[in-house]
Design an enzyme around this catalytic site. Structure first.
Site, PDB file in Angstrom:
ATOM      1  CB  THR A 199      45.667 -39.871 -45.291  1.00 47.59           C
ATOM      2  OG1 THR A 199      47.063 -40.143 -45.292  1.00 47.59           O
ATOM      3  CG2 THR A 199      45.442 -38.470 -44.763  1.00 47.59           C
ATOM      4  CB  SER A 234      40.354 -37.942 -53.120  1.00 46.86           C
ATOM      5  OG  SER A 234      40.533 -36.569 -52.970  1.00 46.86           O
ATOM      6  CG  HIS A 235      43.721 -35.988 -55.230  1.00 42.66           C
ATOM      7  ND1 HIS A 235      43.338 -36.348 -53.960  1.00 42.66           N
ATOM      8  CD2 HIS A 235      45.019 -36.291 -55.340  1.00 42.66           C
ATOM      9  CE1 HIS A 235      44.378 -36.843 -53.327  1.00 42.66           C
ATOM     10  NE2 HIS A 235      45.413 -36.829 -54.134  1.00 42.66           N
ATOM     11  CG  ASP A 272      38.953 -33.210 -54.917  1.00 42.02           C
ATOM     12  OD1 ASP A 272      37.874 -32.645 -54.618  1.00 42.02           O
ATOM     13  OD2 ASP A 272      39.472 -34.072 -54.191  1.00 42.02           O
ATOM     14  CG  ASP A 276      36.348 -36.426 -52.886  1.00 38.17           C
ATOM     15  OD1 ASP A 276      37.258 -35.728 -53.386  1.00 38.17           O
ATOM     16  OD2 ASP A 276      36.354 -36.767 -51.684  1.00 38.17           O
ATOM     17  CG  ASP A 297      37.476 -33.666 -50.426  1.00 37.56           C
ATOM     18  OD1 ASP A 297      38.081 -33.576 -51.517  1.00 37.56           O
ATOM     19  OD2 ASP A 297      37.657 -34.612 -49.621  1.00 37.56           O
ATOM     20  NE  ARG A 298      42.835 -33.343 -52.191  1.00 35.58           N
ATOM     21  CZ  ARG A 298      44.109 -33.696 -52.173  1.00 35.58           C
ATOM     22  NH1 ARG A 298      44.972 -33.117 -52.988  1.00 35.58           N
ATOM     23  NH2 ARG A 298      44.546 -34.625 -51.346  1.00 35.58           N
ATOM     24  CD  GLU A 335      44.186 -31.631 -44.254  1.00 35.90           C
ATOM     25  OE1 GLU A 335      45.075 -32.373 -43.831  1.00 35.90           O
ATOM     26  OE2 GLU A 335      43.208 -32.035 -44.902  1.00 35.90           O
ATOM     27  CD  GLU A 336      49.779 -30.082 -47.562  1.00 34.59           C
ATOM     28  OE1 GLU A 336      50.029 -29.919 -48.765  1.00 34.59           O
ATOM     29  OE2 GLU A 336      49.383 -31.162 -47.067  1.00 34.59           O
ATOM     30  CE  LYS A 391      40.520 -32.418 -48.690  1.00 37.31           C
ATOM     31  NZ  LYS A 391      40.668 -33.728 -48.027  1.00 37.31           N
TER      32      LYS A 391
END
Ligand code: G16
Length: 544
Positions: free
Chosen positions: A18, A113-114, A277, A279, A281-282, A363-364, A376
């Site tokens: 993804t 990421s997370h 998170d 990196d 982006d969340r 996004e969710e 994001k």
């Protein structure tokens, strides 16, 4: 300086998911694993000669090692300039901005990421293109194809560069500029938001806690919230990036930010809690006594974006990933703007943003962003919330309830089943897929009648490309939905994601417990897919 050509052999598992290539650190540490993948990326690009490449990561374990390799391979492949964040740090949205701002050919974003970090944790490499966004599928497919045939990579025999001193250094014929990771990003934020109004909010006694989770946003959050916006010292917690995230899990959800959530649910808690998170982006948004689901947050931000200077003329449209709730659709309808439903993965928003068809995306999976970059952006979402709170002078809970009164409420939850045996998960999805044609018209408990059942396929309206099999959707006559798909970011076994949504109209009941409100859909999903029965689990690993 002589370019060295080193012989290598392919690894069969370098297929980006993804969001780039994500694997255990131990996988990346295999001989030539990083080199093969980066060379495969460069071999799939055209015209790298003399161009600029941005390189940065979230500071996790192995970041420093991979960056030095990337710099040498970039120099050996003919890039003219590399921009690297000091200490090897760049949040993902800041990397996106640097690429755009410097008209770079693209960038390497080193992050998982997370996902947890450390020697036993995860690492990742993602290539972003010149618009600042993740490479589209035609590039990631070309990279994978190249990785399957690679027989050599190019590098230089040069010492490591000093990642901690700002300024230019030479690596072969390439100039490496170590840049402040925060400065350009903070300047961009000041063009979008009313910093005076937010300063006034903090000056009036508004209290916030921001959890940087020992990840990359620490330096950004200290600089923006405390230095520029005047929030008291201590507003930002866990603000020093650590290669292991202090042995934590840098995922800003209600499991890993439980302490903050619980604090926000008490009368002594602050007015506003947020987190980002690994990196950056969340985002996680919690008001006093109110957790805001990412799907609701997207809808509320879109409905109120005009209150921030950067969006004062309105928005062109909204895009959301397919599993994200339809709350944003109602906002788009009311605003009279386009609404696009895309597959999971931020890369699918790029064309719509570039074409000016949408301004805000979400996004969710806790991601929201706009056309200011092509990723994001966690801090952007927090700043837009702060700007809205400063203008409306209402609390988060009041704003959320007001939104539901206007648009209705989309009750929403996601149940994750992690580390499921891959074969069991694949078979489960295939069996459900086979049943889809017969489902429309079927009636389940509580008179729930299936209106449609399909496997989501996306046709990009800008470049005409198609992406099939993006997740199973079962929609009901009352607007409820069950969505099931396999995660493309897990690194061990398979992760099954079950998304459940039920709409309650503007004059409906908005105070039900979310899990209870969705209880009958959970049971219908079990009847149809048999997740618990087939995996032997009695509950999801994570509920968000
Ligand atoms: C990535 C992607 C997102 C996606 C998320 C979850 O986010 O950029 O678009 O929604 O993964 O994907 P999946 O459901 O396939 O695991 P991040 O923050 O992990 O880079």
């Amino acid at each position: 300086m002589t370019v060295k050509t080193i012989k290598t052999t392919p690894y069969s598992d370098q297929k980006p998911g993804t969001s780039g290539l994500r694997k255990r650190v131990s996988v990346f540490r295999q001989p030539n694993y990083v080199e093969n993948f980066i060379q495969s990326i460069f071999d799939s690009l055209e015209g790298v000669e003399g161009r600029t490449l941005v390189i940065g990561g979230d500071g996790r374990f192995y970041n420093d090692v991979a960056i030095q390799k990337a710099i040498r391979i970039a120099a050996a492949n003919g890039f003219g300039r590399a921009l690297v964040g000091r200490g090897g740090l760049l949040s993902t949205p800041a990397a996106s901005h640097l690429i755009r701002h410097n008209r770079a050919l693209g960038g390497l974003v080193l992050s998982a990421s997370h996902n947890p970090g450390g020697p036993e944790g995860d690492f990742g490499i993602k290539y972003n293109v010149g618009n600042g966004g993740p490479a589209p599928e035609k590039i990631t497919e070309a990279v994978f194809a190249r990785s399957q045939a690679i027989d050599s990579y190019k590098t230089l025999d040069t010492p490591d560069i000093d990642l901690h001193s700002l300024g230019a250094q030479q690596v072969g014929a390439m100039v490496v500029e170590v840049v402040d990771p925060v400065a350009d990003y903070a300047a961009l934020m000041q063009t979008l938001f009313d910093f005076d109004a937010i300063r006034g909010l903090f000056a009036s006694g508004f209290r916030m806690t921001f959890d940087a989770m020992h990840a990359v946003t620490g330096p950004y959050a200290h600089a923006i919230f405390e230095d520029l916006l005047g929030a008291p010292r201590g507003t930002v917690v866990n603000g020093v990036p650590s290669p292991t995230f202090n042995d934590g899990h840098p995922d800003p959800n209600l499991v890993y930010c439980k302490e903050m959530h619980d604090l926000l649910m008490t009368p002594e808690g602050p007015d506003f809690g947020a987190a980002s998170d690994g990196d950056g982006d969340r985002n996680l948004i919690i008001g006093r006594n109110r957790f805001v689901t990412p799907s609701d947050s997207l809808a509320i931000l879109a409905a109120n974006a005009h209150l921030a200077p950067g969006y004062k003329d309105g928005i062109a449209g909204i895009a959301r990933s397919m599993p994200t709730s339809a709350a944003a659709d109602r906002v788009a309808e009311k605003l009279g703007v386009e609404l696009h439903e895309t597959p999971t993965g931020w890369k699918f928003f790029g064309n719509l943003l570039d074409a000016g068809r949408v301004t805000i995306c979400g996004e969710e999976s806790a991601g929201t962003g706009s056309n200011h970059v092509r990723e994001k952006d966690g801090l952007w979402a927090v700043l837009l919330w702060l700007n809205i709170l400063a203008v409306r002078r209402q609390g988060v809970d009041e704003i959320v309830r007001d939104h539901w009164r206007t648009y209705g409420r989309n009750y929403y939850t996601r149940h994750d089943y992690e580390e499921v045996e891959t074969e069991v998960a694949n078979r489960l999805v295939e069996d459900l897929r086979a049943r889809l044609p017969a489902l429309p018209g079927s009636v389940f408990e509580d008179d729930m009648q299936v209106a449609y059942a399909d496997d989501f396929a996306y046709h990009d309206p800008v470049d005409g490309s198609s992406s099939a099999r993006q997740g199973i959707r079962i929609g009901f006559v009352d607007g409820s939905r069950i969505v099931l798909r396999l995660s493309g970011t897990g690194t061990v076994g398979a992760t099954l994601r079950l998304y459940l949504e039920r709409y309650e109209a503007a004059d409906g009941r908005h105070d039900l417990d979310t899990q209870l409100a969705l209880g009958s859909l959970v049971e219908i999903a079990e009847t149809l897919a048999g997740i618990r029965a087939r995996t032997g689990r009695d509950a999801p690993s994570v509920i968000t």
